[in-house]
Design a protein around this motif. Structure first.
Motif, PDB file in Angstrom:
ATOM      1  N   TYR A  51      15.938   0.821   6.619  1.00 22.02           N
ATOM      2  CA  TYR A  51      16.722   1.227   7.626  1.00 22.02           C
ATOM      3  C   TYR A  51      16.483   0.708   9.069  1.00 22.02           C
ATOM      4  CZ  TYR A  51      18.701   4.915   4.985  1.00 22.02           C
ATOM      5  OH  TYR A  51      19.441   6.137   4.271  1.00 22.02           O
ATOM      6  N   LEU A  52      15.349   0.237   9.346  1.00 25.14           N
ATOM      7  CA  LEU A  52      15.222  -0.544  10.729  1.00 25.14           C
ATOM      8  C   LEU A  52      15.689  -1.962  10.666  1.00 25.14           C
ATOM      9  CD1 LEU A  52      11.950   1.412  11.495  1.00 25.14           C
ATOM     10  CD2 LEU A  52      13.881   1.532  12.463  1.00 25.14           C
ATOM     11  N   LEU A  53      15.490  -2.636   9.663  1.00 26.88           N
ATOM     12  CA  LEU A  53      15.566  -3.962   9.650  1.00 26.88           C
ATOM     13  C   LEU A  53      17.087  -4.556   8.645  1.00 26.88           C
ATOM     14  CD1 LEU A  53      12.242  -5.582   8.954  1.00 26.88           C
ATOM     15  CD2 LEU A  53      13.073  -5.114  11.180  1.00 26.88           C
ATOM     16  N   GLY A  54      17.474  -3.429   7.950  1.00 25.90           N
ATOM     17  CA  GLY A  54      18.540  -3.799   7.245  1.00 25.90           C
ATOM     18  C   GLY A  54      18.280  -4.011   5.717  1.00 25.90           C
ATOM     19  N   PRO A  55      19.062  -3.736   4.881  1.00 30.23           N
ATOM     20  CA  PRO A  55      18.844  -3.740   3.514  1.00 30.23           C
ATOM     21  C   PRO A  55      18.449  -5.224   2.900  1.00 30.23           C
ATOM     22  CG  PRO A  55      21.043  -3.104   3.871  1.00 30.23           C
ATOM     23  CD  PRO A  55      20.536  -3.312   5.277  1.00 30.23           C
ATOM     24  N   VAL A  56      19.138  -6.124   3.245  1.00 32.38           N
ATOM     25  CA  VAL A  56      18.577  -7.501   2.987  1.00 32.38           C
ATOM     26  C   VAL A  56      16.921  -7.625   3.039  1.00 32.38           C
ATOM     27  CG1 VAL A  56      18.943  -9.870   3.252  1.00 32.38           C
ATOM     28  CG2 VAL A  56      20.871  -8.588   2.955  1.00 32.38           C
ATOM     29  N   TYR A  57      16.765  -7.433   4.373  1.00 30.91           N
ATOM     30  CA  TYR A  57      15.203  -7.643   4.711  1.00 30.91           C
ATOM     31  C   TYR A  57      14.248  -6.485   4.124  1.00 30.91           C
ATOM     32  CZ  TYR A  57      16.888 -10.841   8.313  1.00 30.91           C
ATOM     33  OH  TYR A  57      17.286 -11.904   8.821  1.00 30.91           O
ATOM     34  N   GLY A  58      15.087  -5.282   3.871  1.00 26.86           N
ATOM     35  CA  GLY A  58      14.277  -4.252   2.988  1.00 26.86           C
ATOM     36  C   GLY A  58      14.195  -4.644   1.571  1.00 26.86           C
ATOM     37  N   ILE A  59      14.893  -5.451   1.205  1.00 24.47           N
ATOM     38  CA  ILE A  59      14.848  -5.862  -0.189  1.00 24.47           C
ATOM     39  C   ILE A  59      13.793  -7.046  -0.577  1.00 24.47           C
ATOM     40  CG2 ILE A  59      15.982  -7.306  -2.231  1.00 24.47           C
ATOM     41  CD1 ILE A  59      18.405  -5.425  -1.381  1.00 24.47           C
ATOM     42  N   ILE A  60      13.793  -7.975   0.543  1.00 26.43           N
ATOM     43  CA  ILE A  60      12.835  -9.114   0.777  1.00 26.43           C
ATOM     44  C   ILE A  60      11.420  -8.424   0.668  1.00 26.43           C
ATOM     45  CG2 ILE A  60      11.951 -10.943   1.930  1.00 26.43           C
ATOM     46  CD1 ILE A  60      15.119 -11.706   2.631  1.00 26.43           C
ATOM     47  N   ALA A  61      11.381  -7.598   1.535  1.00 28.55           N
ATOM     48  CA  ALA A  61      10.039  -6.907   1.865  1.00 28.55           C
ATOM     49  C   ALA A  61       9.474  -6.273   0.636  1.00 28.55           C
ATOM     50  CB  ALA A  61       9.901  -6.108   3.016  1.00 28.55           C
ATOM     51  N   SER A  62      10.337  -5.619  -0.056  1.00 31.39           N
ATOM     52  CA  SER A  62      10.148  -4.732  -1.368  1.00 31.39           C
ATOM     53  C   SER A  62       9.554  -5.835  -2.486  1.00 31.39           C
ATOM     54  CB  SER A  62      11.328  -3.889  -1.945  1.00 31.39           C
ATOM     55  OG  SER A  62      11.525  -2.894  -0.794  1.00 31.39           O
ATOM     56  N   LEU A  63      10.274  -6.772  -2.579  1.00 29.12           N
ATOM     57  CA  LEU A  63      10.113  -7.927  -3.761  1.00 29.12           C
ATOM     58  C   LEU A  63       8.620  -8.464  -3.409  1.00 29.12           C
ATOM     59  CD1 LEU A  63      13.375  -9.150  -4.644  1.00 29.12           C
ATOM     60  CD2 LEU A  63      12.060  -7.422  -5.898  1.00 29.12           C
ATOM     61  N   VAL A  64       8.568  -8.752  -2.024  1.00 28.63           N
ATOM     62  CA  VAL A  64       7.276  -9.292  -1.680  1.00 28.63           C
ATOM     63  C   VAL A  64       5.894  -8.432  -1.867  1.00 28.63           C
ATOM     64  CG1 VAL A  64       5.861 -10.132   0.303  1.00 28.63           C
ATOM     65  CG2 VAL A  64       8.351 -11.044   0.129  1.00 28.63           C
ATOM     66  N   CYS A  65       6.397  -7.248  -1.562  1.00 28.15           N
ATOM     67  CA  CYS A  65       5.100  -6.211  -2.031  1.00 28.15           C
ATOM     68  C   CYS A  65       4.886  -6.263  -3.623  1.00 28.15           C
ATOM     69  CB  CYS A  65       5.675  -4.718  -1.614  1.00 28.15           C
ATOM     70  SG  CYS A  65       5.289  -4.364   0.139  1.00 28.15           S
ATOM     71  N   LEU A  66       5.753  -6.174  -4.176  1.00 28.91           N
ATOM     72  CA  LEU A  66       5.914  -6.179  -5.695  1.00 28.91           C
ATOM     73  C   LEU A  66       5.146  -7.377  -6.232  1.00 28.91           C
ATOM     74  CD1 LEU A  66       6.390  -5.135  -8.544  1.00 28.91           C
ATOM     75  CD2 LEU A  66       8.799  -6.144  -8.375  1.00 28.91           C
ATOM     76  N   GLY A  67       5.287  -8.773  -5.616  1.00 31.52           N
ATOM     77  CA  GLY A  67       4.620  -9.953  -6.071  1.00 31.52           C
ATOM     78  C   GLY A  67       3.197  -9.843  -5.606  1.00 31.52           C
ATOM     79  N   VAL A  68       2.712  -9.435  -4.495  1.00 28.97           N
ATOM     80  CA  VAL A  68       1.524  -9.073  -4.091  1.00 28.97           C
ATOM     81  C   VAL A  68       0.960  -7.977  -4.942  1.00 28.97           C
ATOM     82  CG1 VAL A  68       0.036  -8.432  -2.273  1.00 28.97           C
ATOM     83  CG2 VAL A  68       1.950 -10.002  -1.783  1.00 28.97           C
ATOM     84  N   GLN A  69       1.459  -6.863  -5.217  1.00 27.40           N
ATOM     85  CA  GLN A  69       0.856  -6.006  -6.151  1.00 27.40           C
ATOM     86  C   GLN A  69       0.687  -6.569  -7.548  1.00 27.40           C
ATOM     87  OE1 GLN A  69       3.784  -2.906  -6.580  1.00 27.40           O
ATOM     88  NE2 GLN A  69       3.115  -1.982  -4.476  1.00 27.40           N
ATOM     89  N   PHE A  70       1.134  -7.507  -7.913  1.00 27.89           N
ATOM     90  CA  PHE A  70       0.767  -8.021  -9.393  1.00 27.89           C
ATOM     91  C   PHE A  70      -0.135  -9.036  -9.262  1.00 27.89           C
ATOM     92  CE2 PHE A  70       4.907  -6.705 -11.206  1.00 27.89           C
ATOM     93  CZ  PHE A  70       4.450  -6.279 -12.624  1.00 27.89           C
ATOM     94  N   VAL A  71      -0.229  -9.981  -8.082  1.00 25.97           N
ATOM     95  CA  VAL A  71      -1.323 -10.864  -7.844  1.00 25.97           C
ATOM     96  C   VAL A  71      -2.729 -10.141  -7.625  1.00 25.97           C
ATOM     97  CG1 VAL A  71      -2.213 -12.391  -6.268  1.00 25.97           C
ATOM     98  CG2 VAL A  71       0.317 -12.569  -7.037  1.00 25.97           C
ATOM     99  N   LEU A  72      -2.625  -8.964  -7.082  1.00 30.76           N
ATOM    100  CA  LEU A  72      -3.722  -8.305  -6.680  1.00 30.76           C
ATOM    101  C   LEU A  72      -4.250  -7.220  -7.744  1.00 30.76           C
ATOM    102  CD1 LEU A  72      -3.204  -7.089  -2.806  1.00 30.76           C
ATOM    103  CD2 LEU A  72      -4.425  -8.942  -3.821  1.00 30.76           C
ATOM    104  N   GLY A  73      -3.553  -7.203  -8.883  1.00 27.43           N
ATOM    105  CA  GLY A  73      -3.741  -6.523 -10.097  1.00 27.43           C
ATOM    106  C   GLY A  73      -3.544  -4.903  -9.928  1.00 27.43           C
ATOM    107  N   MET A  74      -2.650  -4.749  -8.717  1.00 27.16           N
ATOM    108  CA  MET A  74      -2.279  -3.412  -8.564  1.00 27.16           C
ATOM    109  C   MET A  74      -0.902  -2.639  -9.329  1.00 27.16           C
ATOM    110  SD  MET A  74      -2.182  -3.516  -4.337  1.00 27.16           S
ATOM    111  CE  MET A  74      -1.630  -2.037  -3.905  1.00 27.16           C
ATOM    112  N   ALA A  75      -0.293  -3.874 -10.117  1.00 27.66           N
ATOM    113  CA  ALA A  75       0.596  -3.566 -10.966  1.00 27.66           C
ATOM    114  C   ALA A  75       0.278  -4.171 -12.191  1.00 27.66           C
ATOM    115  CB  ALA A  75       1.934  -4.110 -10.505  1.00 27.66           C
ATOM    116  N   VAL A  76       0.864  -3.476 -13.616  1.00 30.35           N
ATOM    117  CA  VAL A  76       0.482  -4.111 -14.770  1.00 30.35           C
ATOM    118  C   VAL A  76       1.708  -4.488 -15.557  1.00 30.35           C
ATOM    119  CG1 VAL A  76      -0.700  -3.076 -17.061  1.00 30.35           C
ATOM    120  CG2 VAL A  76      -1.484  -2.196 -14.793  1.00 30.35           C
TER     121      VAL A  76
END
Length: 173
Positions: A51-76
């Motif tokens: 909502y603050l940065l816009g949906p494109v940046y929101g999607i990028i941030a979300s997918l970065v989080c997802l990638g980091v979660q897999f790297v850190l073992g937070m996602a299976v």
């Protein structure tokens, strides 16, 4: 020079929202389901980013989080169907929340997109239960509905409280 400074500022805010989500994820788990899924308000960082940065940046941030979660073992990883329907699609949807306008009601900014996105996110998780885990419908609903509704309620309340206080700091005029 102003445009370059604006890009740097957007990237800094994206990094901040990603960091907040990643720190909150393990700290705010209210419940943990056996094969993943939990009531957590960590998604508030990504809803705010969208909502603050816009949906494109929101999607990028979300997918970065997802990638980091897999790297850190937070996602299976449970297979390609689960990867797509439990992770990629739901996180992309959360990041896209800003596509839907806020509804201004009296002094409140109501995130209609969050309601729509959480319904679509839940449907994606239900499809994952069906295709990836071959879970019968009643068990699938019993598994996915409670934590998605709990997450929605927690994030919705936090959004209503936090958004008006933070939006003045994240303006790009």
């Amino acid at each position: 020079m102003k445009k370059q400074n604006q890009k740097v500022r957007v990237m800094a805010f994206m990094a901040m929202f990603v960091a907040i989500q990643l720190v909150l994820e393990p700290l705010t788990k209210i419940t943990e389901m056996p094969k993943g899924g939990n009531i957590s308000f960590s998604l508030i960082a990504l809803f705010l980013a969208s909502y603050l940065l816009g949906p494109v940046y929101g999607i990028i941030a979300s997918l970065v989080c997802l990638g980091v979660q897999f790297v850190l073992g937070m996602a299976v990883y449970y297979g390609i169907a689960s990867l797509c329907l439990d992770y990629i699609i739901p996180m992309t949807l959360v990041g896209a929340c800003g596509l839907f306008p806020l509804w201004h009601f009296k002094q409140w900014d109501i995130p209609l997109g969050m309601i729509i996105i959480m319904i679509l996110k839940t449907i994606s998780h239900l499809l994952a239960g069906w295709f990836a885990f071959e879970t019968p419908l009643v068990a699938n609903l019993a598994y996915n509905i409670p934590y998605n509704v709990g997450t929605f309620i927690a994030c919705f309340i936090l959004f209503i409280v936090i958004y008006p206080r933070i939006k003045k700091f994240v303006q790009f005029d």
